[in-house]
Structure formats: structure tokens, C-alpha cells
Design an enzyme around this catalytic site. Structure first.
Site, mmCIF file in Angstrom:
data_model
loop_
_atom_site.group_PDB
_atom_site.id
_atom_site.type_symbol
_atom_site.label_atom_id
_atom_site.label_comp_id
_atom_site.label_asym_id
_atom_site.label_seq_id
_atom_site.Cartn_x
_atom_site.Cartn_y
_atom_site.Cartn_z
ATOM 1 N N HIS A 170 25.243 -21.143 18.711
ATOM 2 C CA HIS A 170 25.267 -21.493 17.912
ATOM 3 C C HIS A 170 24.167 -22.556 17.022
ATOM 4 O O HIS A 170 23.525 -22.145 15.842
ATOM 5 C CB HIS A 170 26.389 -21.988 17.276
ATOM 6 C CG HIS A 170 27.219 -21.760 16.131
ATOM 7 N ND1 HIS A 170 27.346 -20.710 15.007
ATOM 8 C CD2 HIS A 170 27.473 -22.514 15.294
ATOM 9 C CE1 HIS A 170 27.750 -20.952 13.941
ATOM 10 N NE2 HIS A 170 27.827 -22.451 14.097
ATOM 11 N N SER B 180 26.050 -22.702 9.839
ATOM 12 C CA SER B 180 26.804 -22.546 9.935
ATOM 13 C C SER B 180 28.290 -23.058 8.723
ATOM 14 O O SER B 180 28.628 -21.291 8.053
ATOM 15 C CB SER B 180 26.781 -23.295 11.393
ATOM 16 O OG SER B 180 27.879 -23.650 11.543
ATOM 17 N N ASP C 45 26.221 -16.325 20.264
ATOM 18 C CA ASP C 45 27.087 -17.333 19.533
ATOM 19 C C ASP C 45 27.809 -17.464 19.658
ATOM 20 O O ASP C 45 28.555 -16.088 19.542
ATOM 21 C CB ASP C 45 26.437 -16.983 17.585
ATOM 22 C CG ASP C 45 27.049 -18.210 17.480
ATOM 23 O OD1 ASP C 45 27.476 -19.083 17.421
ATOM 24 O OD2 ASP C 45 26.129 -18.437 15.922
#
Length: 482
Positions: free
Chosen positions: A441, A248, A410
Site C-alpha cells: 500500500h 490512499s 496491497d
């Protein structure tokens, strides 16, 4: 009161010539000497303290600062942070009460790793702009059998949005990525970006000040990550390139560092980016609410999400959670789950101990400016600097071989956006897509099946990604359809 009077007398003697009775002259002279001594002493202390905490500017100047597990500063900071938020959550979400009783709920990263039977170190790293970061290290196992393959390679893990080093070991001693890597012989280092509860120090600014929180992921990529890479190289006394795995925002930080400071491409061997946040035109869910107000956020919005730390209470208001989030309130009120939409559908795979660790460690803290920076990227469709939509990051300067992971479930790092990133960098190895496996995610790091769907592939790419896939350069987009 006596101290105040003495101070006034000293100041009087320092700032004017006092005459009169010889006894008073003698007293004034003594006070002048005393004041001079005190002034010089405090000046000397100030210089020494500044010298002690002055952030290094060059590779050679880096200090070898190491704070081992059990250090009271780290333990006290973490426990205060978690216990305070635990008390706040219990007042509105009764489910937290049962979770707090779990033994591992309030354990820090070093405490958890030690409980898992691993050797762990805590290191203090200074950035060029004065922030003090904690870096956790898990050494390779010493009880290795002759049959176990020896890698002898260093890997740096960087957590994602609102995360910390704890994210990587929430799955426990058997399934967590750092432990899998150390079993193969990797020397694992786990970063903590500025603003999370392990990296809330600065040589000049207070964590309560507005100035402390004036950073986004740009500063994490320009200052934090280079400082961590430099520190690891210094401690290991090695020029061998480092492997990097970022989730991320950790992936974002790598892209910022390599495009802003391209010389760091040579310090790394491979970059594996899990659910990378760069291009974000196709974001779904509640996060899109921020985009319309990202450039000039109104006071009402800042009051809701915080003007320094993003949602400092670590709770999304109940009315907002019910309006934009579908799922148990326990998850919807968690800021990270709220914006990522990653409400787990297979709770039966998560036992009470894991839920306690996850909900008391996530979110770990981050700045509002970071969230607004991402919101600006969603709005503009570009990967650019904060408040500078026309200053895009030069991805063509990134020469490091890179592997990208994405998932069809996601909401933040969508497949089309990750695919766009794949074709924007100069040396992509692969884009590995996971479809139809409920991989949200957050599940790339602590999902119930992350060890099977993600970590196994990471090991393969670390072991042979450059040698095998890099030689073909087919730009093939791979899929996991099992």
C-alpha cells in the site's frame, strides 16, 4: 499582585457608582476612563484578529497568503513534532538512534525540496470550518533545455493515510514524482490534510482539544480539498482544470468531494487514484481487528489507539506489534506499516538516509475518527458517511475521468475492492493492476521501484490518458506482468 489589585479596582468602578472623597471620585473617574479604553482596545484587537483568520466562504474572498521556505512557524512546528517523537522512539527502539544521525532525517518538506535543488513555496489555506492547512508548491524548473517538452499544466498531489506532503519527495531528487512532473513543466502543488504536522491550526480550537480531532476523511473531502482547489485557482488566476493524483486517503478525499460537491468535477481534468480506499470488504491484516469495535469503540481500545489523534506516540505497543505483525520491530511498531502490512522485503534497496527520512516522517498524524470511519466501511461493505451506514456516497455524481491503480500485494486497497470502485463510477478510464512486484500500500509513493512501475504510467495517463484510452471506453483491466 499589583495587576490583580488594579483589575479589582477597575471592575469595582465599572459595576457600581462610587462616591466619597473628591480625590477618590477623581481616581475612580480616571480608572473608569482607563478601563473603558482598555476594553475598547481589546475588543478592537479581537475583531481584527478574527477578521484576519476568518476562513473564506467564496472563491472571490480567498486570500493570497504565501509563506516562503524558511518561515519560522512552519520550521518550528515540524522540528518540534519530529524531534519529540524521535526521542520517544529511541527509548524503546535502539535502531532509531543511528537513523537520527542522518542529515535529512529531521528536515521538513520545504527543507528537503530546497536541498534537492527545487524552488518551493509554503501557502496557508483556510477551510470553511476554520482549519488552517499548509499547501506546498514546487514550481517547474527554470533551467529547461529546448529539447525538454513543455506541459504548462497544474497538478495537485494528495498524500495518503497518516501521510503528509513529505511522502512525495522521500525518494530524493532523482526518483520522486513531484520532481519528475516539474521536469516535464508541471506546476506541482502538494496538499496536507487537517491533523498532520503541517496542518494543526484552527481559528478557534486548540490542537489539544477533543473537538479539534472530531473529523474523518469526510471533512477532508468536504472542506479541505475544496479549499485547496479554490486556493490554487485563485492564486493562479486561471480557470484551467487541474490534474489530480491522490494516494490512499487522498483518493478517498477526491471521491467524497466530487460526490458531495459535484460542481468540483468541472474544476479538474483527470483524477489518478493510487491504491484508493473506498470499498474495503477484502481488507487483510491487523486493520481488521478494529472493525468489530468500529461503531462503539470501548474505552480500552481508545486508550490504546487514542481518542483524539490516532496513536499520538507514533508507536504501536511492542506486545501488539509482535502479536499481529511479522517483520523487523522497526517497521512493525510504525502505525502505518502495522496496519497496512507493507513491511518492505527488499531493504537492501533502501539506504540508511532513506530509512531515516521515511521513519521520521511517517506517520505524520491523523485522527482516530478517520481510522474508525475506514473500519466501519470494512465492516459494512459500503462506502458511506461516518456513523451513517445508510448514507452512502453518490458515486454516480462523479463525472471526472478517473484512472485507478491497484496491486496484488496491497492489504488495504485490494484488487477486488478497487475493481468494484471502477464499475461504480461513471467515467472510468482504466484500472491499472500491478501483480507480483511486492507493491504494498505504501510503495505506490515511495517504493524502491515506484518510479518505474507507477510514476511512468502516471505521466502517460496525464499526457494521453483521456485522449487515447478515454476514446475507446473498453473498460479493459490492464496488468503489469513484467
Amino acid at each position: 499582585m499589583n495587576i490583580l489589585i488594579l483589575t479589582l479596582v477597575i471592575l469595582l468602578c465599572l459595576n457600581q457608582n462610587v462616591t466619597g472623597h473628591p480625590l477618590f471620585d477623581l481616581l475612580a473617574a480616571k480608572l473608569n476612563d482607563f478601563a473603558s479604553t482598555v476594553t475598547k482596545t481589546f475588543h478592537h484587537i479581537r475583531l481584527e484578529v478574527r477578521k484576519l483568520f476568518q476562513p473564506p466562504h467564496t472563491y472571490e474572498q480567498l486570500p493570497s497568503a504565501s509563506l516562503q521556505y524558511g518561515d519560522s512557524i512552519f520550521k518550528r512546528t515540524f522540528n518540534d513534532f519530529v524531534e519529540m517523537t524521535a526521542a520517544e522512539n529511541e527509548t524503546e527502539i535502539p535502531e532509531y538512534i543511528n537513523l537520527k544521525s542522518e542529515p535529512t532525517a529531521l528536515m521538513s518538506t520545504p527543507q528537503l525540496a530546497t536541498l534537492h535543488g527545487r524552488r518551493v513555496e509554503s501557502h496557508l489555506v483556510h477551510t470553511r470550518d476554520g482549519y488552517m492547512l499548509t499547501l506546498h508548491r514546487i514550481s517547474p524548473r527554470t533551467d529547461r533545455t529546448p529539447a525538454m517538452r513543455v506541459v504548462n499544466q497544474t497538478v495537485l498531489l494528495h498524500h495518503g493515510l497518516l501521510g503528509s506532503s513529505a511522502d512525495w519527495i522521500l525518494l530524493g531528487p532523482e526518483k520522486s514524482l513531484p520532481y519528475i512532473l516539474t521536469d516535464f513543466g508541471y506546476d506541482v502543488w502538494m496538499a496536507n490534510a487537517r491533523g498532520n504536522y503541517y496542518s494543526r491550526g484552527h481559528v478557534r480550537m486548540s490542537v489539544d482539544s477533543v473537538e479539534f480531532w472530531k473529523f474523518s476523511f469526510h471533512e477532508i473531502g468536504e472542506y479541505d480539498l475544496p479549499a485547496v482547489v479554490d486556493y490554487i485557482r485563485y492564486v493562479k488566476k486561471s480557470n484551467d482544470p487541474i490534474d489530480f493524483v491522490g494516494h490512499s486517503m487522498g483518493a478517498t478525499a477526491l471521491l467524497v468531494m466530487l460526490s458531495t460537491l459535484p460542481e468540483y468535477n468541472q474544476y479538474l481534468r483527470i483524477g489518478i487514484l493510487l491504491a484508493p480506499l473506498a470499498f474495503m470488504s477484502n481488507v487483510e491484516g491487523p486493520f481488521k481487528v478494529l472493525t468489530a469495535m468500529a461503531n462503539s469503540p470501548p474505552a480500552q481500545l481508545l486508550k490504546l489507539i487514542g481518542n483524539k489523534e490516532f496513536v499520538p506516540t507514533r508507536k504501536i505497543p511492542k506486545w501488539l506489534a509482535l502479536k499481529y505483525c511479522k517483520g523487523p520491530l522497526l517497521f512493525c511498531c510504525n502505525p502505518l506499516y502495522f496496519i497496512s502490512g507493507g513491511i518492505p522485503e527488499d531493504n537492501h534497496a533502501w539506504n540508511l538516509s532513506f530509512l531515516a527520512r521515511m521513519l521520521y516522517h511517517v506517520p505524520a498524524g491523523g485522527s482516530t475518527d478517520t481510522m474508525l470511519h475506514y473500519a466501519q466501511i470494512v465492516k459494512s461493505g459500503k462506502f458511506h458517511k461516518y456513523n451513517k451506514v445508510h448514507e452512502e456516497y453518490s458515486l454516480n455524481k462523479i463525472s471526472l475521468p478517473i484512472v485507478l491503480f491497484s496491486s496484488s500485494e496491497d492489504w488495504l486497497a485490494t484488487i477486488p475492492d478497487v475493481l468494484r470502485l471502477y464499475f461504480s463510477i461513471t467515467n472510468p478510464i482504466d484500472h491499472y493492476i500491478i501483480r507480483g512486484r511486492n507493491m504494498s500500500h505504501t510503495e505506490f509513493v515511495w517504493g524502491a521501484h515506484a518510479d518505474e512501475l507507477v510514476f511512468t504510467k502516471i505521466i502517460e495517463f496525464l499526457d494521453s490518458g483521456i485522449r487515447v484510452l478515454g476514446s475507446t471506453k473498453s473498460n479493459e483491466v490492464r496488468n503489469d506482468l513484467d
